[in-house]
Scaffold this active site. Structure first.
Site, PDB file in Angstrom:
ATOM      1  N   ASP A  20      52.578 -21.756  21.504  1.00  0.00           N
ATOM      2  CA  ASP A  20      52.524 -20.947  20.281  1.00  0.00           C
ATOM      3  C   ASP A  20      53.806 -20.124  20.154  1.00  0.00           C
ATOM      4  O   ASP A  20      54.489 -19.851  21.150  1.00  0.00           O
ATOM      5  CB  ASP A  20      51.344 -19.963  20.335  1.00  0.00           C
ATOM      6  CG  ASP A  20      50.018 -20.684  20.397  1.00  0.00           C
ATOM      7  OD1 ASP A  20      49.961 -21.863  20.009  1.00  0.00           O
ATOM      8  OD2 ASP A  20      49.044 -20.054  20.847  1.00  0.00           O
TER       9      ASP A  20
HETATM   10  N1  URA Z   1      46.931 -21.727  24.750  1.00  0.00           N
HETATM   11  C1  URA Z   1      47.258 -20.878  23.751  1.00  0.00           C
HETATM   12  O1  URA Z   1      46.412 -20.150  23.231  1.00  0.00           O
HETATM   13  N2  URA Z   1      48.560 -20.821  23.377  1.00  0.00           N
HETATM   14  C2  URA Z   1      49.536 -21.571  23.934  1.00  0.00           C
HETATM   15  O2  URA Z   1      50.700 -21.463  23.551  1.00  0.00           O
HETATM   16  C3  URA Z   1      49.161 -22.453  24.973  1.00  0.00           C
HETATM   17  C4  URA Z   1      47.859 -22.514  25.362  1.00  0.00           C
END
Ligand code: URA
Length: 232
Positions: free
Chosen positions: A102
């Site tokens: 993310d």
């Molecule tokens: N889980 C999440 O919530 N975000 C990420 O970037 C990776 C795994």
């Protein structure tokens, strides 16, 4: 392969630049000045342009310590994206991130132009282990539910995973899958909220602690071997 192909595949020169450079006597093959742009060379030959030896490799593999605020993409109109952090030279190759983090997640990201290896690493059949460290707003509880599998968005039941509690608010989680916002959703499902998330390991490769956020390096031969061994 042809000399001009070698030079264009390594993004050293375009085919027409290669032809001009050969005419000017700027290209050497194993120490001898090349006279024909279509001469046959081996990838193991020592090929140099204006004295700079060009290493040949079919694919490139990079470890990046992703900083906050970058999207896991090769292009984006509204946000900075991870391939912009690479050198100008590397940006000439079609490198892409193996899986997504993310925008506000930090840490280990592998980039490559080896589509087959990336596909295998991400396929559900081979799903490689990924380890994340996270911090929550409230004390971390109900880890047995997280480990057994928990329902997230769309009723999806997450696969069994490992959770190692580090302190009241911090833990590490090992996943073998990568659903959208998976860790945030999993912690949300037990009434908590993730406030910090960092990937610290991908497919048995730990994040190099000497890399600052935003820095990258090429994977070592051993690390590439490790990635390939996941594909068995
Ligand atoms: N889980 C999440 O919530 N975000 C990420 O970037 C990776 C795994």
């Amino acid at each position: 392969m042809r000399l001009d192909k070698f030079l264009s595949e390594t993004k050293t020169l375009t085919r027409s630049e290669a032809s001009k450079a050969v005419k000017r006597g700027e290209v050497t093959v194993n120490g001898a000045v090349a006279t024909k742009t279509n001469m046959s060379v081996e990838t193991t030959d020592s090929i140099a342009v204006r004295g700079r030896v060009i290493e040949y490799s079919e694919f490139r593999y990079i470890m990046l310590n992703k900083p906050e605020g970058y999207v896991s993409a090769t292009d984006d109109k509204s946000a900075p994206y991870v391939t912009q952090l690479l050198s100008e030279e590397l940006q000439k190759f079609d490198l892409f991130p193996v899986g997504r983090l993310d925008k506000y997640t930090v840490g280990l990201m592998i980039l490559t132009d080896d589509g087959k290896l990336a596909h295998n690493l991400l396929s559900p059949k081979h799903h490689a282990e990924k380890v994340y460290r996270f911090r929550c707003e409230k004390p971390i509880e109900r880890t047995d539910e997280l480990e057994a599998g928990i329902h997230i968005e769309g009723g999806y039941l997450t696969k069994p995973c490992k959770v190692k509690v580090l302190s009241e608010y911090e833990a590490e989680i090992t996943l073998t899958e990568g659903k959208y916002h998976q860790i945030k959703q999993m912690l949300g499902a037990v009434g908590n909220k993730v406030v910090y998330l960092e990937r610290i390991r991908f497919a048995d490769i730990p994040l190099d602690p000497s890399l600052e956020r935003g820095e990258w390096r090429m994977l070592t031969a051993d690390e590439i071997k490790t990635l390939r061994s996941q594909n068995k």
